[in-house]
Design a protein around this motif. Structure first.
Motif, PDB file in Angstrom:
ATOM      1  N   UNK B 334     -81.345 129.039 -19.472  1.00 25.82           N
ATOM      2  CA  UNK B 334     -81.289 129.805 -18.304  1.00 25.82           C
ATOM      3  C   UNK B 334     -82.298 129.003 -17.027  1.00 25.82           C
ATOM      4  N   UNK B 335     -83.180 128.219 -17.480  1.00 28.49           N
ATOM      5  CA  UNK B 335     -84.228 127.549 -16.549  1.00 28.49           C
ATOM      6  C   UNK B 335     -83.719 126.205 -16.336  1.00 28.49           C
ATOM      7  N   UNK B 336     -82.715 125.713 -16.949  1.00 28.32           N
ATOM      8  CA  UNK B 336     -82.195 124.222 -16.923  1.00 28.32           C
ATOM      9  C   UNK B 336     -80.813 124.061 -16.367  1.00 28.32           C
ATOM     10  N   UNK B 337     -80.524 124.588 -15.108  1.00 28.99           N
ATOM     11  CA  UNK B 337     -79.295 124.653 -14.585  1.00 28.99           C
ATOM     12  C   UNK B 337     -78.548 123.453 -14.237  1.00 28.99           C
ATOM     13  N   UNK B 338     -77.143 123.362 -14.214  1.00 33.20           N
ATOM     14  CA  UNK B 338     -76.833 121.891 -13.736  1.00 33.20           C
ATOM     15  C   UNK B 338     -77.202 121.652 -12.221  1.00 33.20           C
ATOM     16  N   UNK B 339     -77.134 120.298 -12.119  1.00 35.80           N
ATOM     17  CA  UNK B 339     -77.713 119.815 -10.764  1.00 35.80           C
ATOM     18  C   UNK B 339     -76.239 119.489 -10.069  1.00 35.80           C
ATOM     19  N   UNK B 340     -75.841 119.931  -8.723  1.00 39.24           N
ATOM     20  CA  UNK B 340     -74.723 119.602  -8.300  1.00 39.24           C
ATOM     21  C   UNK B 340     -75.197 118.140  -7.651  1.00 39.24           C
ATOM     22  N   UNK B 341     -74.164 117.345  -7.375  1.00 39.69           N
ATOM     23  CA  UNK B 341     -74.479 116.147  -6.737  1.00 39.69           C
ATOM     24  C   UNK B 341     -74.785 116.217  -5.453  1.00 39.69           C
ATOM     25  N   UNK B 342     -75.557 115.357  -4.811  1.00 34.15           N
ATOM     26  CA  UNK B 342     -76.040 115.341  -3.468  1.00 34.15           C
ATOM     27  C   UNK B 342     -75.576 114.049  -2.753  1.00 34.15           C
ATOM     28  N   UNK B 343     -75.331 114.241  -1.451  1.00 31.51           N
ATOM     29  CA  UNK B 343     -75.034 113.135  -0.719  1.00 31.51           C
ATOM     30  C   UNK B 343     -76.363 112.335  -0.282  1.00 31.51           C
ATOM     31  N   UNK B 344     -77.404 112.761  -0.608  1.00 28.05           N
ATOM     32  CA  UNK B 344     -78.652 112.332  -0.370  1.00 28.05           C
ATOM     33  C   UNK B 344     -78.767 111.055  -1.310  1.00 28.05           C
ATOM     34  N   UNK B 345     -80.055 110.384  -1.140  1.00 28.47           N
ATOM     35  CA  UNK B 345     -80.077 108.977  -1.926  1.00 28.47           C
ATOM     36  C   UNK B 345     -81.479 108.730  -2.406  1.00 28.47           C
ATOM     37  N   UNK B 346     -81.726 107.741  -3.225  1.00 30.72           N
ATOM     38  CA  UNK B 346     -82.872 107.328  -4.020  1.00 30.72           C
ATOM     39  C   UNK B 346     -82.933 106.003  -4.328  1.00 30.72           C
ATOM     40  N   UNK B 347     -84.037 105.375  -4.459  1.00 35.45           N
ATOM     41  CA  UNK B 347     -83.805 104.008  -4.943  1.00 35.45           C
ATOM     42  C   UNK B 347     -84.295 104.113  -6.587  1.00 35.45           C
ATOM     43  N   UNK B 348     -84.352 105.198  -7.008  1.00 31.81           N
ATOM     44  CA  UNK B 348     -84.919 105.445  -8.539  1.00 31.81           C
ATOM     45  C   UNK B 348     -84.013 104.583  -9.594  1.00 31.81           C
ATOM     46  N   UNK B 349     -82.826 104.330  -9.186  1.00 35.90           N
ATOM     47  CA  UNK B 349     -82.093 103.999 -10.114  1.00 35.90           C
ATOM     48  C   UNK B 349     -82.231 102.514 -10.270  1.00 35.90           C
ATOM     49  N   UNK B 350     -82.719 101.843  -9.380  1.00 32.55           N
ATOM     50  CA  UNK B 350     -82.852 100.569  -9.627  1.00 32.55           C
ATOM     51  C   UNK B 350     -83.452  99.925 -10.905  1.00 32.55           C
TER      52      UNK B 350
END
Lengths: 421, 421, 421, 421
Positions: B334-350
């Motif tokens: 119950x403390x780990x809900x799904x995260x809806x996609x956001x139009x915001x952005x990050x460079x973490x993925x690099x």
């Protein structure tokens, strides 16, 4: 310059029965309008009258064009021109001699632009000048032109070798009946009618289902953006001191609300008063149309097809002054007002341009003067006085007809030297 | 997979004074925000704490980046990443530890996106995992990244040879504090943050006096037409089943009402969730911009300058399932809900992309749960719960901080094999 | 009508040192340009010279305006007008007496529109006419107006009770130096300068993050669509026989590439040559701007703020004929060409309009005639002969100055009855 | 929940000649397509077969609709629905039983959307379930609906009192043949087909001659600007996380290149997946269209006429899970893939909505599996496998037909309780 005695003598031929006969010719022509390049009956009548009057006649020029030549001693060659074609308009004048004619396909026809009056006046003037040939010297040419309304007849006659066959004129004169008071002649030097260029443009996209725009190149959006961009041609690319119009009067695309079509078509109609502005407009249309297709990622470039091209109508300064002076001397200055330039167009100018000769084109008032005066007082000229191309357009026979004949005679004699008696 | 005993043992290190000390670190970082690539003080603190905990530390990576490595026997290499930069926002939280910092130019600075929390949590987790290294095997990497807000820091660290210098991780993990209830962790597989590409476009015309448009190429009209045409990219070129945004947020031209300027500039900001859509958007912008300049007859083509480019943030399916399961086992589903996609952005993925390793990015709830619940009931979430970048953004210290630390520890241990005792 | 003897006698006063002194005045004024409504030094000089010449003088009219009155027996009242303000232009003429002046804020100032020449000529003419007052009867008024460049000075003097304080003129005369050959005077009846109306329009949207357009009302799109729609005003709503310009020279919105702003602003600059067209343009702008805001669902209607409004400058037919005839008699017809209408604007016309008196405005050639002739031959007039507002604009002192003085004297005496001697 | 024994027993009725007879029915229907609301022959055949099978039958529902009811003891009421109308498409399949039918006006007709398959499958399933009525309890309803293609038939049947006359179902089930491999059944919960709204919009201007735009309100410019503005609805007013399409597939104005017409017409086709987005789209169209007319100064407001309105097709979560489970149990999971949402539309959903009952709509694969597999490998699915509405659309008779029959039987029995034997 013109000799009132000579004109008097020549115009004497119009009195009484002769005028009645010309009026009957007018009514007959009005009853039998023919479309562009189909003016066979009209051409036959014109040619027959020219021959009867003693002209050498060439027919079938550029299709249905007629040229009559009367060589009458040394002196300049003066060409008088009339156009013959009618319009696809359903006549609503209620006149006893109203047209009920149609094309074979049933399209109604009407002399809604007064070419019947032009033909009648020129027939009358040719006859009178021929009959009175002892009062002048030179060569008189009468040109009856087809297909003015589609800007094709003058070109066709010229391309058919007109001047090779009848000689090149030293001046070309023409007149057009307008909704101004009957009895007046409108004349001004310079650019008096606009050049007009029309084209059809096919804009290619790639069709598909309305729910899948991403699989298409939407030609409706392409056409819409093109129309908006074309507005900037006049607003941004033409000097405010110039006169120009760019109209998109047709736009067509699509057959079903959920099917994006493969293409769209628009028409463009350009008006200009100088070759430079005309070039600007033509170049801008081509530039915009191609760039907008590129902006859409169109699968192939647009196709631009010329529909028609009317030249600028320019009255030569000196020649116009000469005609105006002759008119003023004949009719009195008050009957010869200036003619304000119109955005409308003619192919009359091609004759002078091809001949390298000056040309003069004037307006012949055809409206009931009382009606005109009242409408003018009430600020209702446009509403109450039917204009050219209106289904109600009907020049008042008198004095329009004799004025038109006399104007042609007077103008011609301004060039043809008189013979002393 | 993760071993609750091991986590229990490691997290025991956070009780009492240790948590107080971390809270003080957070308040200190919050009080001292630093802009992109200027995170010297923050980097120094992070590096110092890593060294104290026994990590080998590399500093100055891509400017101000810090990497700490703790080699602890055989096993996979797990990288945990935090970003360090603050924003040019004038803090309005009223907190005792609110920022009053500015740049040398006087631009106010604030940790309005919670990177202070990210640094604190990672510092804490690194310290705890180092202290509890007898409970796991493998290599732990802690990455403190500069300049996330301008999509430049991850790239800079990688280009500075990050993985050559510290080894290539087998998985990259990161978290971001969001305005969700404190105590929750939001996580979903797949594309969770949009790719974002921004560019500045200079559109060249030719200036002149406002009364003589025909002597100019009006860049204002060019810019306006371009903006309208760019609307068709999303409306016509992207499938409705895809997610895409094209925003022109800036348009500038002209200094005086009667002087047409030489040029106009616009910015374009693109968001997409797939490489294909991103390519479609980028190509369409270039195509439209160039074609519109051609439609205007521009004297030279537009210049398109990239401002920044955030990659798509994609959570690896298997790795995300593993983290999620670990979270659910540790915190309860119950403390780990799904995260809806956001139009915001990050460079973490690099980091993961460069390493060829899976990466997982989750959300760390930071909002007061009571406030959140009330706002949700009243449909006033956006109005009442300050979001990232707001001058009122302030994660609730408890339980956000310990949850963030524990999440990092838990996620790391989902990869690092436990040591039986 | 004018009496050459009288003019000869009066102009005799300009020979030799007097002309040198006037030239020095011109250079002094050129060296000391003052911006709109700040023409204190210029006004002081003008007022001092008028007083010295025997005029009653009113100063501070509408701020810095000056009016001098010389009552000299029965007869009409003739007003001569000069404007005094300079422009924010950095002089590049390289003249020994070039301006280095700036505003207190450091904005460079230059008499780039020749108002220094206007002031000098009027000062000279007033002095000469006063000295020769035994050759004419009537009342002479000299008006030195501030702030012509922002269309505010004439209005300000009139609103300050100008005619109540000095009487109402029977005719108002003015001149402007243009880049035509020095020694010529350009004059034509009718509309010679356009009316100009400028406004700033704020278009309100609702800002938000660039990735969430659906939560905003995008003012950039609103502004772009408005600009495109405004193009249709000239292209579709104004007759091609009319002259009109609608320019959007400024468009500004947004500060960051990923933040949709709350509003956009544009300016509109309108030019017209008839009150009807002006009304059409103004109404169309208001209609389009409001409708486009409605199309966007704007949270509130646009705000339209007038920046300035220049009236149409119309030369009275009879009065212009009188001045032209006087010029032709004095200078020879070849030095008095027609003046083609310009899209530029003036507030000179307000004086005559308020007085209910005819007004006449003519051009004073200021360009080096040799340079002009060569440039004309080479089709490089615009490139080689610096125009008004150019940083290179510099009337040739001789014969521009004495011609301007003599033109004012000659025009004034066309009204002021001569005194027989 | 469903009882394989019962299904086996019921489906046994289809073996051999029965399947041949059904195949013949299909070919007959395919040969005799009928347009919307003209499905008299089809309806007659369906009604006759229902009666023969023992159903009570109501005909003429909403024109040509047919409902059959089979009351078979206590238990829920299950409605199965098929649609009957064909399309104006010229068949190009080359099949021996290809249609050569046309409307009385000569418009070609074809079952290009597979409704002939729907009717055949439902006829077969109804017959089998009736014959096997000893294996289940409850009430079975068979609905044969007219005019699905124009979104009118379901509404017409409901407005004709469908549920008052035959009772209200507890669940509504339907299927549609798609270009997926024959033998598969595609099914997913939630929104699976878009809502679609179409309208025709007449935009009124004021016509006139192409050379006198100032005397007109140009409807071509109005239409073009409207089209451009409508692009901003999807690009700016709909969240990127929503799915929406706004297509203008038709634009028509004008008949002659030099005559500005009085009006223009466009069509708008909207697709959405949520009532909120649908409301946004509809409101935006109305707002934009009216505002653009105002921007043009249109003499009267646009007229918006609804062409059709398809509801959103939503599969109930629980009911869909039940059908899916039944399918998986019957056909094996590998033959029951998920159905990706489509932007296409249906009026099937109206039955469940009106009944207040869950509804489930699944896809029936109809393509040659080998062809499909090869095309998929080669990335040529769209090119090589004819889709619905294509003139080449032709479901493979086997195994499409028996699969469709068995799917209906299986789905119905998922609700109708079995009878133990």
């Amino acid at each position: 310059m013109s000799d009132q005695d000579a004109i008097d003598a020549i115009m004497a031929g119009l009195s009484g029965p002769a005028l009645g006969e010309l009026a009957e010719l007018y009514r007959d022509l009005h009853r039998h309008p023919e479309p562009a390049f189909e003016e066979k009956r009209t051409a036959g009548i014109a040619a027959g009258r020219l021959r009867a009057a003693g002209f050498e006649v060439v027919t079938g020029l550029g299709g249905t064009g007629v040229a009559g030549v009367l060589r009458n001693g040394d002196g300049p060659t003066v060409a008088l021109r009339a156009d013959m074609d009618a319009l696809p308009v359903l006549e609503a004048t209620g006149l006893p001699y109203a047209s009920t004619a149609t094309t074979p396909d049933g399209v109604p026809l009407m002399h809604a632009c007064g070419h019947d009056m032009h033909v009648t006046c020129l027939s009358g003037a040719a006859q009178l000048l021929a009959a009175g040939r002892d009062r002048w010297r030179g060569t008189l040419v009468a040109l009856f032109q087809p297909a003015e309304e589609i800007a094709a007849g003058a070109r066709a006659m010229l391309d058919d070798g007109l001047f090779d066959r009848i000689g090149t004129p030293d001046v070309v004169l023409g007149q057009h009946v307008f909704p101004n008071p009957a009895g007046t002649l409108l004349i001004s030097p310079g650019e008096i009618l606009a050049a007009a260029d029309s084209m059809e443009i096919r804009l290619y996209g790639r069709g598909g289902h309305g729910s899948q725009p991403e699989r298409t190149v939407d030609p409706v959006v392409l056409a819409a953006s093109t129309v908006m961009r074309l507005q900037t041609v006049v607003s941004r690319e033409v000097s405010p001191f110039e006169r120009a119009v760019l109209t998109v009067a047709q736009i067509h695309a699509g057959h079903k609300e959920n099917v994006i079509p493969d293409e769209a078509s628009i028409t463009v109609n350009l008006r200009s008063f100088s070759p430079e502005v005309r070039r600007t407009l033509l170049a801008a249309v081509e530039r915009v149309v191609n760039a907008e297709a590129a902006a859409s990622g169109a699968p192939r470039p647009p196709e631009i097809r010329t529909l028609n091209a009317f030249p600028l109508t320019v009255n030569d300064g000196d020649a116009t002054a000469r005609v105006r002076e002759a008119f003023a001397g004949r009719f009195g200055s008050e009957r010869v007002p200036a003619m304000a330039p119109l955005m409308g167009s003619e192919d009359f100018g091609l004759f002078g341009a091809e001949a390298g000769a000056p040309s003069v084109f004037w307006g012949l008032g055809g409206a009931d003067p009382d009606l005109y005066a009242r409408a003018e007082r009430e600020g209702r000229l446009r509403e109450d006085v039917p204009g050219n191309h209106s289904p109600f357009f009907a020049p008042q026979l008198l004095p329009t007809l004799p004025t038109g004949v006399e104007a042609l005679v007077t103008a011609a004699l301004a060039w043809l030297p008189g013979v002393q008696r």
